[in-house]
Write a protein that holds these residues in place. Structure first.
Motif, PDB file in Angstrom:
ATOM      1  N   PHE A 234      12.415  12.747   5.564  1.00  0.00           N
ATOM      2  CA  PHE A 234      11.348  12.714   4.568  1.00  0.00           C
ATOM      3  C   PHE A 234      11.543  11.577   3.568  1.00  0.00           C
ATOM      4  CE2 PHE A 234       9.589  13.957   0.449  1.00  0.00           C
ATOM      5  CZ  PHE A 234       8.273  14.245   0.783  1.00  0.00           C
ATOM      6  N   ASP A 235      12.719  11.489   2.964  1.00  0.00           N
ATOM      7  CA  ASP A 235      12.942  10.492   1.917  1.00  0.00           C
ATOM      8  C   ASP A 235      12.871   9.078   2.471  1.00  0.00           C
ATOM      9  OD1 ASP A 235      13.227  12.404  -0.058  1.00  0.00           O
ATOM     10  OD2 ASP A 235      15.400  12.552   0.185  1.00  0.00           O
ATOM     11  N   GLU A 236      13.472   8.868   3.640  1.00  0.00           N
ATOM     12  CA  GLU A 236      13.454   7.526   4.228  1.00  0.00           C
ATOM     13  C   GLU A 236      12.025   7.101   4.551  1.00  0.00           C
ATOM     14  OE1 GLU A 236      15.498   4.930   7.848  1.00  0.00           O
ATOM     15  OE2 GLU A 236      15.588   7.128   7.888  1.00  0.00           O
ATOM     16  N   ALA A 237      11.245   8.022   5.099  1.00  0.00           N
ATOM     17  CA  ALA A 237       9.857   7.694   5.414  1.00  0.00           C
ATOM     18  C   ALA A 237       9.062   7.402   4.153  1.00  0.00           C
ATOM     19  CB  ALA A 237       9.214   8.843   6.190  1.00  0.00           C
ATOM     20  N   LEU A 238       9.317   8.181   3.098  1.00  0.00           N
ATOM     21  CA  LEU A 238       8.591   7.999   1.847  1.00  0.00           C
ATOM     22  C   LEU A 238       8.928   6.657   1.202  1.00  0.00           C
ATOM     23  CD1 LEU A 238       6.578   9.901   0.434  1.00  0.00           C
ATOM     24  CD2 LEU A 238       8.462  10.697  -1.002  1.00  0.00           C
ATOM     25  N   ARG A 239      10.201   6.253   1.308  1.00  0.00           N
ATOM     26  CA  ARG A 239      10.636   5.001   0.686  1.00  0.00           C
ATOM     27  C   ARG A 239      10.373   3.780   1.561  1.00  0.00           C
ATOM     28  NH1 ARG A 239      15.428   7.967  -0.143  1.00  0.00           N
ATOM     29  NH2 ARG A 239      16.390   6.645   1.462  1.00  0.00           N
ATOM     30  N   GLY A 240      10.465   3.956   2.875  1.00  0.00           N
ATOM     31  CA  GLY A 240      10.404   2.809   3.769  1.00  0.00           C
ATOM     32  C   GLY A 240       9.139   2.702   4.584  1.00  0.00           C
ATOM     33  N   ALA A 241       8.901   3.693   5.443  1.00  0.00           N
ATOM     34  CA  ALA A 241       7.810   3.585   6.410  1.00  0.00           C
ATOM     35  C   ALA A 241       6.440   3.545   5.756  1.00  0.00           C
ATOM     36  CB  ALA A 241       7.887   4.745   7.408  1.00  0.00           C
ATOM     37  N   PHE A 242       6.177   4.475   4.843  1.00  0.00           N
ATOM     38  CA  PHE A 242       4.839   4.541   4.263  1.00  0.00           C
ATOM     39  C   PHE A 242       4.499   3.320   3.408  1.00  0.00           C
ATOM     40  CE2 PHE A 242       5.300   9.095   5.317  1.00  0.00           C
ATOM     41  CZ  PHE A 242       4.124   9.257   6.032  1.00  0.00           C
ATOM     42  N   PRO A 243       5.389   2.849   2.537  1.00  0.00           N
ATOM     43  CA  PRO A 243       5.055   1.615   1.804  1.00  0.00           C
ATOM     44  C   PRO A 243       4.860   0.416   2.726  1.00  0.00           C
ATOM     45  CG  PRO A 243       6.826   2.790   0.700  1.00  0.00           C
ATOM     46  CD  PRO A 243       6.619   3.478   2.017  1.00  0.00           C
ATOM     47  N   ALA A 244       5.646   0.329   3.801  1.00  0.00           N
ATOM     48  CA  ALA A 244       5.486  -0.787   4.736  1.00  0.00           C
ATOM     49  C   ALA A 244       4.118  -0.744   5.395  1.00  0.00           C
ATOM     50  CB  ALA A 244       6.594  -0.734   5.793  1.00  0.00           C
ATOM     51  N   LEU A 245       3.702   0.439   5.822  1.00  0.00           N
ATOM     52  CA  LEU A 245       2.397   0.566   6.463  1.00  0.00           C
ATOM     53  C   LEU A 245       1.255   0.347   5.473  1.00  0.00           C
ATOM     54  CD1 LEU A 245       3.073   3.574   8.851  1.00  0.00           C
ATOM     55  CD2 LEU A 245       2.903   1.149   9.452  1.00  0.00           C
ATOM     56  N   ARG A 246       1.450   0.796   4.241  1.00  0.00           N
ATOM     57  CA  ARG A 246       0.427   0.543   3.217  1.00  0.00           C
ATOM     58  C   ARG A 246       0.229  -0.955   3.031  1.00  0.00           C
ATOM     59  NH1 ARG A 246       2.754   2.299  -1.814  1.00  0.00           N
ATOM     60  NH2 ARG A 246       3.664   0.220  -1.705  1.00  0.00           N
ATOM     61  N   ASP A 247       1.341  -1.701   2.982  1.00  0.00           N
ATOM     62  CA  ASP A 247       1.234  -3.158   2.830  1.00  0.00           C
ATOM     63  C   ASP A 247       0.520  -3.780   4.027  1.00  0.00           C
ATOM     64  OD1 ASP A 247       2.554  -2.943   0.438  1.00  0.00           O
ATOM     65  OD2 ASP A 247       4.488  -3.650   1.193  1.00  0.00           O
ATOM     66  N   LEU A 248       0.837  -3.330   5.224  1.00  0.00           N
ATOM     67  CA  LEU A 248       0.177  -3.858   6.417  1.00  0.00           C
ATOM     68  C   LEU A 248      -1.319  -3.560   6.395  1.00  0.00           C
ATOM     69  CD1 LEU A 248       2.777  -2.973   9.208  1.00  0.00           C
ATOM     70  CD2 LEU A 248       2.319  -5.226   8.209  1.00  0.00           C
ATOM     71  N   ARG A 249      -1.671  -2.371   5.931  1.00  0.00           N
ATOM     72  CA  ARG A 249      -3.093  -2.040   5.804  1.00  0.00           C
ATOM     73  C   ARG A 249      -3.770  -2.923   4.774  1.00  0.00           C
ATOM     74  NH1 ARG A 249      -4.423   3.214   2.608  1.00  0.00           N
ATOM     75  NH2 ARG A 249      -3.743   1.735   1.017  1.00  0.00           N
ATOM     76  N   ASP A 250      -3.123  -3.075   3.622  1.00  0.00           N
ATOM     77  CA  ASP A 250      -3.737  -3.859   2.555  1.00  0.00           C
ATOM     78  C   ASP A 250      -3.875  -5.330   2.944  1.00  0.00           C
ATOM     79  OD1 ASP A 250      -3.809  -1.506   1.168  1.00  0.00           O
ATOM     80  OD2 ASP A 250      -2.163  -2.000  -0.200  1.00  0.00           O
ATOM     81  N   GLN A 251      -2.992  -5.795   3.839  1.00  0.00           N
ATOM     82  CA  GLN A 251      -3.067  -7.176   4.327  1.00  0.00           C
ATOM     83  C   GLN A 251      -4.064  -7.333   5.469  1.00  0.00           C
ATOM     84  OE1 GLN A 251       1.000  -7.972   5.449  1.00  0.00           O
ATOM     85  NE2 GLN A 251       1.765  -7.532   3.388  1.00  0.00           N
ATOM     86  N   GLY A 252      -4.607  -6.205   5.949  1.00  0.00           N
ATOM     87  CA  GLY A 252      -5.554  -6.258   7.053  1.00  0.00           C
ATOM     88  C   GLY A 252      -4.921  -6.344   8.424  1.00  0.00           C
TER      89      GLY A 252
END
Length: 322
Positions: free
Chosen positions: A139-157
């Protein structure tokens, strides 16, 4: 990205030789049949056949216009070469050589590596949706790593949307609260036998505008046939659960409906659910599932199930019935 998912999606674990091997030709024909049946949402993952599902799905989808379908894959398991395993079989349910090892990795670098390798296997330049796959113990690793990384990829298109794919409801609800994810794939938790997603997760997704995809509508097999099977969530079903499914099947039959038809109709009718993904080993199975998804289920069936204590009274099951 405005997600436009077909009501029925193709889950592609079987393209990775889930439980038994199929040929490349059968895999391609399965995707073709799905397309012919109007399916425009396809879900895969590196986990499925150690990348084989992605390879086969990408090869088949290259025949179709890229803008006409939605494709999702997953991150969280990185595949690493396993030279000593080439003559062994995978030990996680897929009939493939163990030429790779799965390694849990929900870090930013792991997500970027996983997605890059998925695109290579798919042979496509983009995927529309990326799910964080089974982060139950991370849970913590995904919250700190995976989700912010994917959010950035989404925001970059780079990707259109991101979310989580899980077999439970508690942690997905936490991810909805703590991130700005777009979509959830919830497997086995809103079915004829099990509806805990109604407690908290579906209302929360509705409030936050999170799209829901339901998987595991047949609970691993027990609801996949007119006469209930014996497998529930990938294990032998307890006798009391088989009996419950049998009683549901009897009520379905009285209304001229087969058990798997009702099993698909229930999640498809919920306003929070945009698509229900179902797997198939061959084209004929796709056709059967597409026919089942088109079946008309009378409101009286749902009312009788509620009255018999076999379905929660708060299930959103048809207009005017709850």
């Amino acid at each position: 990205m405005e997600l436009s998912l077909s009501p029925l999606g193709l889950g592609c674990a079987q393209l990775g030789n889930l439980y038994h091997a199929i040929s490349d030709e059968t895999a391609h024909a399965t995707v073709r049949r799905a397309w012919d049946e109007g399916i425009r949402y396809f879900d895969t993952a590196p986990h499925y056949g150690l990348g084989l599902s992605e390879i086969r799905l990408g090869a088949a989808l290259r025949s179709f216009p890229r803008e006409e379908y939605v494709l999702s894959t997953k991150v969280g398991r990185v595949l690493e070469p396993n030279p000593d395993g080439a003559v062994e079989q995978d030990d996680e349910g897929f009939a493939v050589p163990a030429a790779y090892r799965r390694r849990w990795d929900f870090s930013r670098d792991g997500v970027l590596r996983s997605l890059e390798e998925s695109l290579t296997r798919l042979g496509l330049d983009r995927v529309d949706v990326v799910y964080v796959h089974d982060p139950d113990d991370h849970f913590d690793e995904a919250l700190r790593g995976a989700f912010p990384a994917l959010r950035d990829l989404r925001d970059q298109g780079v990707i259109g949307a991101f979310g989580a794919g899980m077999n439970q409801t508690r942690l997905p609800a936490e991810f909805v609260r703590r991130t700005d994810l777009d979509i959830l794939l919830v497997a086995g938790r809103y079915t004829l036998l099990d509806q805990p997603a109604l407690d908290e997760l579906f209302p929360l997704c509705t409030d936050r505008g999170v799209t829901v995809v339901v998987g595991g509508a047949f609970n691993g097999g027990i609801l996949a046939t007119a006469e209930p099977g014996r497998v529930y969530d990938y294990a032998e079903a307890p006798a009391e659960l088989v009996e419950r499914a049998r009683r549901i099947a009897e009520i379905c039959a009285r209304h001229g409906v087969e058990l798997p038809e009702a099993a698909l109709a229930l999640p498809m009718a919920h306003p929070a659910v945009a698509s229900v993904v179902v797997g198939a080993h061959d084209p004929d199975q796709v056709g059967v599932n597409a026919r089942r998804a088109r079946a008309v289920v009378p409101p009286q069936l749902w009312a009788e199930l509620v009255g018999a204590g076999l379905l929660r009274a708060d299930a959103v099951i048809a207009e005017g019935v709850s």
